[in-house]
Design a protein around this motif. Structure first.
Motif, short mmCIF file in Angstrom:
data_model
loop_
_atom_site.label_atom_id
_atom_site.label_comp_id
_atom_site.label_asym_id
_atom_site.label_seq_id
_atom_site.Cartn_x
_atom_site.Cartn_y
_atom_site.Cartn_z
N ALA A 140 0.84 -1.21 0.00
CA ALA A 140 0.00 0.00 0.00
C ALA A 140 0.87 1.25 0.00
O ALA A 140 0.44 2.31 -0.46
CB ALA A 140 -0.90 -0.01 1.23
N SER A 141 2.09 1.13 0.52
CA SER A 141 3.00 2.29 0.51
C SER A 141 3.33 2.68 -0.92
O SER A 141 3.36 3.87 -1.26
CB SER A 141 4.30 1.95 1.25
OG SER A 141 4.05 1.54 2.56
N ASP A 264 -7.04 5.32 1.57
CA ASP A 264 -6.15 4.28 2.07
C ASP A 264 -6.96 3.34 2.96
O ASP A 264 -7.31 3.68 4.09
CB ASP A 264 -5.01 4.92 2.88
CG ASP A 264 -4.13 3.86 3.55
OD1 ASP A 264 -4.28 2.67 3.22
OD2 ASP A 264 -3.31 4.23 4.41
C1 LIG Z 1 -3.88 2.07 7.11
C2 LIG Z 1 -2.59 1.55 6.55
N1 LIG Z 1 -2.08 2.10 5.44
C3 LIG Z 1 -0.94 1.68 4.89
C4 LIG Z 1 -0.22 0.65 5.45
C5 LIG Z 1 1.05 0.22 4.80
O1 LIG Z 1 0.89 -1.03 4.21
P1 LIG Z 1 2.07 -1.71 3.39
O2 LIG Z 1 2.89 -2.46 4.38
O3 LIG Z 1 1.39 -2.60 2.41
O4 LIG Z 1 2.85 -0.63 2.73
C6 LIG Z 1 -0.69 0.05 6.62
C7 LIG Z 1 0.06 -1.01 7.27
O5 LIG Z 1 -0.07 -1.24 8.44
C8 LIG Z 1 -1.90 0.51 7.18
O6 LIG Z 1 -2.41 -0.05 8.29
#
Ligand SMILES: Cc1ncc(COP(=O)(O)O)c(C=O)c1O
Length: 476
Positions: A140-141, A264
């Motif tokens: 997600a980052s 997000d």
């Molecule tokens: C709300 C939220 N956004 C983004 C992320 C980041 O996820 P990723 O590890 O896939 O980059 C997290 C991870 O805990 C999250 O809880």
């Protein structure tokens, strides 16, 4: 290694994995190794000659397994669920075995088209309209970074084709809440907006959701000062407390300034498989991008993160490596995922989702998510009805944030002494090896987050955790 040698070793490895998964519940949840212990246990010289497969497997068992926190353990309640369904593990294996190279449609037509199919399946399963187009990213980052780059280029009228942000006359500003995941500020900084142009908007103190009036005021102040609102990142399911921002209100506020809205829902996106949870995404059809991770609660093994956008043509203009930025996404007959994100080469990640959905089926996944939601409500009810315990935030999903507030000398503990008590009982729970919870600062004070949702976690495991918590608040 020749195919026949591979066949023998792979059978052994698959047996090893199945045995390992069966014994996970007997392992300590949190890894107990000391820093450097794994490194010290491994040979320092790179192997010049082939080594025996059995030696490798022995090191996996003796060195690697103790060096892992067991996130598939039924007593894993830390951070967020990081499920790795065995069906998706098979897809991962198939992906590696096929050894495909995804750089263009031509290099692996099936890689592209299976990805189109599974992202469409998940769009349908989560109730999104067909105006959305999805791609699989690692995390997600990365998804929020891609969204911020697209937002930057929309707000600046494709400044990348001129002097970039450095030549823009008015600073572009991005807004998110103080509860947003750290990947959002990181993406904003990496996309070149600058910390001075990032606004962390206050949240409602009871719900921890973004205060949309404060957002509106911040945007108006920026406009009055000659700056331009470029994007808002809404959180659906914050990392701390799973707070849900009001996406519809944020979309409306952003629209007045033509600002991009990214949603997000990294953790909470899985809940969208349940029609009864879709209210959390009300208004999403007015947003521009949405990211969520099947590799969290839903259970497709890392790295499987979805990024949906509505305007693929714009995304391709921003990301295309073809020289002409005017080339449109609909010029070709096929999808070129290299133009939907940052990397050129792609793995066949879609197979993980394809195997997971085909072998487990959406119905079983939905049943598991509902089980976890019910277990979270069970824990909330226990804590709310037990003197001395406080549930610090609403529980819309599967995370319950707990504080235990003992009365000492006739007064409830507060301040730093309360923090010390919280961290101490949290550590006592973790030291049992039976459960693992992680603390976080919420509303200025330490809190113990119980993030329910490991595939193996049943009500009995949550009951055991609750017993451990109650025992842990009484120092030995
Ligand atoms: C709300 C939220 N956004 C983004 C992320 C980041 O996820 P990723 O590890 O896939 O980059 C997290 C991870 O805990 C999250 O809880």
């Amino acid at each position: 290694m020749q195919p026949e040698e591979f066949r023998a070793a792979a059978h052994e490895l698959v047996d090893w994995i199945a045995d390992f998964r069966a014994r996970v519940p007997d392992l300590p949840v949190r890894s107990t190794v000391a820093p450097g212990q794994v490194r010290d246990a491994l040979a320092t010289a790179p192997p010049e000659q082939p080594q025996a497969f059995d030696d490798l497997l022995r090191d996996l068992s003796d060195v690697v397994v103790p060096g892992l926190t067991q996130v598939q353990h039924p007593g894993y309640f830390a951070w967020f669920p990081s499920n790795a369904s065995l069906a998706s593990v098979l897809g991962d294996l198939a992906s590696s075995g096929l050894g495909a190279l995804g750089i263009t449609w031509q290099s692996a037509p099936a890689l592209t088209e299976v990805e189109e199919v599974v992202t469409d399946w998940l769009r349908e399963l989560t109730g999104l309209s067909d105006a959305w187009h999805g791609a699989i990213h690692d995390t997600a980052s990365t998804g929020v970074l891609v969204a911020m780059l697209a937002a930057r280029e929309r707000a600046s009228g494709l400044s990348e084709t001129r002097g970039g942000l450095q030549a823009e006359p008015a600073p572009l500003v991005v807004y998110t809440s103080t509860q947003a995941h750290s990947s959002t500020p990181k993406a904003v900084l990496l996309a070149g907006f600058g910390r001075d142009n990032l606004r962390m908007i206050d949240v409602d103190p009871a719900t921890f959701a973004m205060d949309v009036d404060a957002l509106r005021r911040a945007m108006a102040d920026d406009v009055a000062a000659g700056r331009r609102p470029a994007a808002v990142v809404a959180s659906v399911g914050t990392t701390g407390t799973t707070a849900v921002d009001d996406v519809a209100a944020i979309v409306e506020a952003a629209r007045e300034h033509g600002a991009w809205v990214h949603v997000d829902a990294a953790m909470a996106g899985s809940a969208m498989l349940l029609p009864e949870c879709r209210w959390m995404l009300d208004g999403v059809e007015g947003a521009d991008s949405l990211g969520w991770n099947p590799h969290k609660w839903m259970g497709t093994i890392l790295d499987t993160s979805l990024l949906y956008v509505r305007d693929v043509e714009h995304l391709v203009r921003v990301m295309s490596t073809n020289p002409s930025y005017l080339r449109s996404a609909v010029d070709g007959e096929v999808t070129q995922y290299k133009d939907w994100g940052i990397p050129l080469g792609r793995r066949f990640r879609a197979l993980k989702l394809w195997f997971h959905l085909r072998l487990d089926g959406a119905e079983a996944i939905r049943a598991r998510l509902r089980r976890d939601l019910a277990n979270a409500q069970w824990l909330r009810e226990q804590a709310e009805s037990e003197p001395g315990w406080q549930v610090v935030a609403p529980v819309p999903l599967q995370t319950v944030c707990l504080r235990h507030i003992p009365v000492v000398d006739g007064a409830p503990l507060e301040g730093e002494v309360l923090d010390e008590h919280t961290l101490a009982w949290c550590e006592r729970v973790n030291a049992t090896g039976r459960a693992f919870v992680t603390p976080a600062v919420i509303g200025g004070r330490w809190t113990v987050r119980v993030s329910i949702g490991a595939e193996a976690t049943e009500l009995a495991d949550v009951e055991e955790l609750w017993s451990l918590c109650r025992a842990a608040v009484v120092p030995a």
